[in-house]
Design an enzyme around this catalytic site. Sequence first.
Site, PDB file in Angstrom:
ATOM      1  N   CYS A 278       0.834  -1.217   0.000  1.00 17.72           N
ATOM      2  CA  CYS A 278       0.000   0.000   0.000  1.00 17.72           C
ATOM      3  C   CYS A 278       0.863   1.259   0.000  1.00 17.72           C
ATOM      4  O   CYS A 278       1.398   1.659   1.038  1.00 17.72           O
ATOM      5  CB  CYS A 278      -0.919  -0.012   1.222  1.00 17.72           C
ATOM      6  SG  CYS A 278      -1.888   1.499   1.397  1.00 17.72           S
TER       7      CYS A 278
ATOM      8  N   CYS B 197      -0.443   4.113   2.195  1.00 19.71           N
ATOM      9  CA  CYS B 197      -0.189   3.919   3.635  1.00 19.71           C
ATOM     10  C   CYS B 197       1.287   4.136   3.977  1.00 19.71           C
ATOM     11  O   CYS B 197       1.611   4.738   4.998  1.00 19.71           O
ATOM     12  CB  CYS B 197      -0.557   2.501   4.070  1.00 19.71           C
ATOM     13  SG  CYS B 197      -2.058   1.845   3.343  1.00 19.71           S
ATOM     14  N   ASP B 198       2.191   3.623   3.145  1.00 17.58           N
ATOM     15  CA  ASP B 198       3.602   3.538   3.542  1.00 17.58           C
ATOM     16  C   ASP B 198       4.559   4.408   2.731  1.00 17.58           C
ATOM     17  O   ASP B 198       5.746   4.480   3.056  1.00 17.58           O
ATOM     18  CB  ASP B 198       4.085   2.069   3.427  1.00 17.58           C
ATOM     19  CG  ASP B 198       3.290   1.144   4.342  1.00 17.58           C
ATOM     20  OD1 ASP B 198       2.883   1.614   5.423  1.00 17.58           O
ATOM     21  OD2 ASP B 198       3.081  -0.023   3.974  1.00 17.58           O
TER      22      ASP B 198
END
Length: 308
Positions: free
Chosen positions: A137, A140-141
């Site tokens: 992701c 997200c990261d």
Amino acid sequence: MSEPLKKYDIIIIGGGPAGLSAGIYTARARLATLLIEKAAIGGQIINSETVENYPGFTEGVGGIDLTQAMHQQATKFGMETVYDEVTGIEAGGKQKTVTTSQGKFTAKAIIIAGGAERQKLGIPGEAEFTGRGVSYCATCDGAFFRDKVVAVIGGGNAAVTEALELTKFALKVVLIHRRNELRATAIMQERVKADPKITISWDTVPLEILGDKAVTQIKLQNVKTKKETMLDVSGVFVAVGSQPATGYLKDIIKLDNVGAIIAGDKLETSMPGIFAAGDIRSGSIRQVISAAGDGATAAVNAGKYISE
Ligand code: NAP
């Protein structure tokens, strides 16, 4: 056996666009509706910073914003939400039971809209370095890889979306694809090829992810020449497709050969009163708009099933 926690008319499993759209319809039909979501509201589309192909948003809409609005809309009409993982369903009789770690919930009909989960590569180092450089992701990261070199594996819409998202942070993004042609939508291909931060490694597969405390390298192989090379990277984003999240359903309803739920025109599964919607359904085109359409179809037909 302990008593069910609470009775509903409809239980919806999964809080992505399919489940949320179903909830808007069932709650407005004044059916007591419970949505069960194991992680965060939104499903896979929360990985997309901008959704450009959902009608009505000329400038696009954030995946998180869109699904949060859908959730608020369904909640406004009375849908309840529980955050827990469904581990089983019992669907033989008129009352269907859904089991989670919080206990059991019953309903007259169930809509399964649990979506799909990112496919793993299955190469050495992938599991070991997940959360330490290996990610599924970029939204997200991605920020953890500011000014670093990262690799993205895959050639579909998910991979190019991840690659473009990562250019906001990374020094350089290497898109690694096993063929010499991308699978992604034409407009996304144009963007990825035009981006000065992205290079594409064609005809290349990853063999191993290496590192110490975190990822430092990825071993690659050219599928045509068989030549192996090492690439220094701090992150590896895997985007090689997705698998329907149906592990707990395989002995209960009919699945196709990739594990997606087989459903008919009314989106009813092989088990009466159980409906399927969105990416989890066999034949889905796996788009937000089709998931939303599935949610509405499943909701209307689940309502008819209950009233009949
Ligand atoms: P996908 O379209 O199935 O693409 C998967 C890609 O990964 C393909 O390019 C495939 O190569 C490659 N691949 C598969 N297994 C591999 C392996 N073991 N090693 C190396 N490469 C491998 O999956 P997706 O991109 O996850 O998209 C899934 C669905 O969601 C699609 O219908 C897509 O249109 C839709 N979607 C996703 C997004 C998003 O996630 N941002 C956005 C819009 C739409 P080949 O091309 O050689 O098969």
